[in-house]
Write a protein that holds these residues in place. Structure first.
Motif, short mmCIF file in Angstrom:
data_model
loop_
_atom_site.label_atom_id
_atom_site.label_comp_id
_atom_site.label_asym_id
_atom_site.label_seq_id
_atom_site.Cartn_x
_atom_site.Cartn_y
_atom_site.Cartn_z
N LEU A 121 40.00 27.99 43.60
CA LEU A 121 40.89 28.79 44.44
C LEU A 121 41.53 29.92 43.63
CD1 LEU A 121 42.62 25.98 46.52
CD2 LEU A 121 40.94 27.65 47.34
N THR A 122 41.90 29.62 42.40
CA THR A 122 42.48 30.65 41.52
C THR A 122 41.46 31.74 41.23
OG1 THR A 122 43.98 29.02 40.55
CG2 THR A 122 43.62 31.05 39.29
N ASP A 123 40.22 31.36 40.93
CA ASP A 123 39.17 32.35 40.68
C ASP A 123 38.96 33.24 41.90
OD1 ASP A 123 38.79 31.33 38.13
OD2 ASP A 123 36.98 30.20 38.67
N LEU A 124 38.91 32.64 43.08
CA LEU A 124 38.71 33.40 44.31
C LEU A 124 39.86 34.40 44.50
CD1 LEU A 124 37.66 31.86 47.72
CD2 LEU A 124 39.05 33.89 47.52
N TYR A 125 41.09 33.92 44.37
CA TYR A 125 42.24 34.80 44.54
C TYR A 125 42.25 35.91 43.49
CZ TYR A 125 46.98 36.39 45.38
OH TYR A 125 48.08 37.17 45.68
N ASN A 126 41.93 35.56 42.24
CA ASN A 126 41.94 36.56 41.17
C ASN A 126 40.94 37.69 41.44
OD1 ASN A 126 44.02 35.50 39.68
ND2 ASN A 126 42.69 34.30 38.35
N HIS A 127 39.85 37.40 42.12
CA HIS A 127 38.91 38.46 42.51
C HIS A 127 39.65 39.50 43.35
CE1 HIS A 127 35.61 40.61 44.39
NE2 HIS A 127 36.17 40.30 45.56
N TYR A 128 40.41 39.03 44.34
CA TYR A 128 41.14 39.95 45.21
C TYR A 128 42.27 40.67 44.47
CZ TYR A 128 38.47 38.47 49.20
OH TYR A 128 37.44 38.25 50.08
N VAL A 129 42.87 40.00 43.49
CA VAL A 129 43.92 40.64 42.69
C VAL A 129 43.34 41.79 41.88
CG1 VAL A 129 45.51 40.31 40.75
CG2 VAL A 129 45.37 38.57 42.54
N SER A 130 42.23 41.55 41.20
CA SER A 130 41.72 42.56 40.27
C SER A 130 40.81 43.60 40.91
CB SER A 130 40.98 41.88 39.11
OG SER A 130 39.87 41.15 39.58
N GLU A 131 40.23 43.30 42.06
CA GLU A 131 39.23 44.19 42.65
C GLU A 131 39.66 44.89 43.94
OE1 GLU A 131 36.39 44.84 41.04
OE2 GLU A 131 37.00 43.44 39.48
N THR A 132 40.74 44.44 44.58
CA THR A 132 41.09 44.97 45.90
C THR A 132 42.60 45.19 46.03
OG1 THR A 132 41.59 42.92 47.09
CG2 THR A 132 39.25 43.48 46.84
N ALA A 133 42.97 45.88 47.08
CA ALA A 133 44.39 46.04 47.44
C ALA A 133 44.76 45.08 48.56
CB ALA A 133 44.67 47.47 47.86
N VAL A 134 43.94 44.08 48.82
CA VAL A 134 44.22 43.10 49.88
C VAL A 134 45.50 42.33 49.56
CG1 VAL A 134 43.37 40.96 50.90
CG2 VAL A 134 41.85 42.91 50.67
N THR A 135 45.71 42.01 48.29
CA THR A 135 46.96 41.40 47.85
C THR A 135 47.67 42.39 46.95
OG1 THR A 135 48.00 39.60 46.61
CG2 THR A 135 45.78 40.22 45.93
N PHE A 136 48.98 42.35 46.94
CA PHE A 136 49.74 43.25 46.09
C PHE A 136 50.12 42.62 44.76
CE2 PHE A 136 51.38 46.25 49.67
CZ PHE A 136 50.10 46.75 49.82
N ASP A 137 49.59 41.43 44.46
CA ASP A 137 49.69 40.95 43.08
C ASP A 137 48.87 41.90 42.22
OD1 ASP A 137 51.37 38.63 42.99
OD2 ASP A 137 49.81 37.51 44.03
N THR A 138 49.34 42.15 41.00
CA THR A 138 48.68 43.13 40.15
C THR A 138 48.13 42.56 38.85
OG1 THR A 138 50.80 43.75 39.17
CG2 THR A 138 50.05 45.05 41.07
N ARG A 139 48.34 41.28 38.62
CA ARG A 139 47.75 40.65 37.44
C ARG A 139 47.16 39.31 37.85
NH1 ARG A 139 49.89 36.35 35.43
NH2 ARG A 139 52.01 35.74 35.96
N VAL A 140 46.08 38.91 37.17
CA VAL A 140 45.42 37.65 37.50
C VAL A 140 46.28 36.48 37.03
CG1 VAL A 140 43.11 38.66 37.48
CG2 VAL A 140 44.05 37.66 35.39
N PHE A 141 45.98 35.31 37.61
CA PHE A 141 46.73 34.09 37.34
C PHE A 141 45.86 33.05 36.65
CE2 PHE A 141 48.82 36.10 40.88
CZ PHE A 141 50.16 35.85 40.66
N THR A 142 46.51 32.16 35.94
CA THR A 142 45.84 30.96 35.44
C THR A 142 45.99 29.88 36.51
OG1 THR A 142 47.80 30.01 34.42
CG2 THR A 142 46.49 31.54 33.06
N PRO A 143 45.13 28.87 36.49
CA PRO A 143 45.32 27.78 37.45
C PRO A 143 46.71 27.14 37.32
CG PRO A 143 43.11 27.69 36.56
CD PRO A 143 43.86 28.76 35.77
N GLN A 144 47.22 27.00 36.12
CA GLN A 144 48.54 26.39 35.95
C GLN A 144 49.62 27.22 36.62
OE1 GLN A 144 48.70 23.36 34.80
NE2 GLN A 144 50.89 23.26 35.20
N GLU A 145 49.49 28.54 36.58
CA GLU A 145 50.47 29.41 37.24
C GLU A 145 50.37 29.30 38.76
OE1 GLU A 145 50.99 33.18 34.21
OE2 GLU A 145 49.10 33.00 35.34
#
Length: 180
Positions: A21-45
């Motif tokens: 789930l973290t990997d999937l979300y991180n794709h949207y963080v780093s590649e798209t403006a779908v989410t407004f998070d701007t840095r990728v996460f670790t699973p622990q985060e």
């Protein structure tokens, strides 16, 4: 990508899904403006996020997997709209589909399961914010009865530009099938 003809299972998410789930979300963080998070996460985060979506109650996490490979194809959530108590019967919903798994009805399956799970909960309205442009997401939300209620202009800055967010609203049914 699921194999041709592979079946999709939708189920509640659990802690063992966290890495995927973290990997999937991180794709949207780093590649798209779908989410407004701007840095990728670790699973622990992301663990507090996952744990804030139990198997029951108004805040759910539904996960779609390929029944053959068990690969996560997407997920949908209902989360608190705002932290203040008077907002408790409103949720914000979202859906993310894995790269390569789009245009297969995964988002539709996820939202159908999410709204079925919410049918017995004390939830009055669902809201969704869609960064613009995103016609596929707008179509999905309209298909589920969401209606456009307004747009925040240039509300988020990512990738060196400003993005609008269109807001959608959906009335939900309470435990007895009546509007809350």
């Amino acid at each position: 990508m699921p194999s041709e003809g592979a079946e999709v299972q939708v189920r509640p998410g659990f802690e063992g899904d966290l890495g995927a789930l973290t990997d999937l979300y991180n794709h949207y963080v780093s590649e798209t403006a779908v989410t407004f998070d701007t840095r990728v996460f670790t699973p622990q985060e992301r663990l507090p996020w996952l744990l804030s979506h139990p198997v029951d109650g108004p805040h759910r996490l539904m996960v779609a997997t390929d029944t053959d490979s068990q690969r996560i194809l997407g997920y949908a959530t209902s989360s608190p709209l705002r932290p203040k108590p008077a907002y408790a019967t409103s949720v914000e919903t979202t859906v993310y589909v894995a790269p390569g798994a789009g245009r297969r009805g995964i988002g539709t399956l996820l939202y159908r399961s999410l709204f079925e799970a919410l049918a017995g909960e004390d939830v009055h309205r669902a809201y969704a914010g869609i960064a613009q442009p995103n016609e596929a997401s707008a179509r999905l939300h309209r298909r589920f009865g969401f209606r456009h209620v307004g747009t925040y202009r240039e509300v988020g800055r990512k990738f060196g530009r400003y993005w609008d967010v269109a807001w959608y609203e959906k009335e939900l049914q309470g435990p007895a099938g009546q509007p809350n």
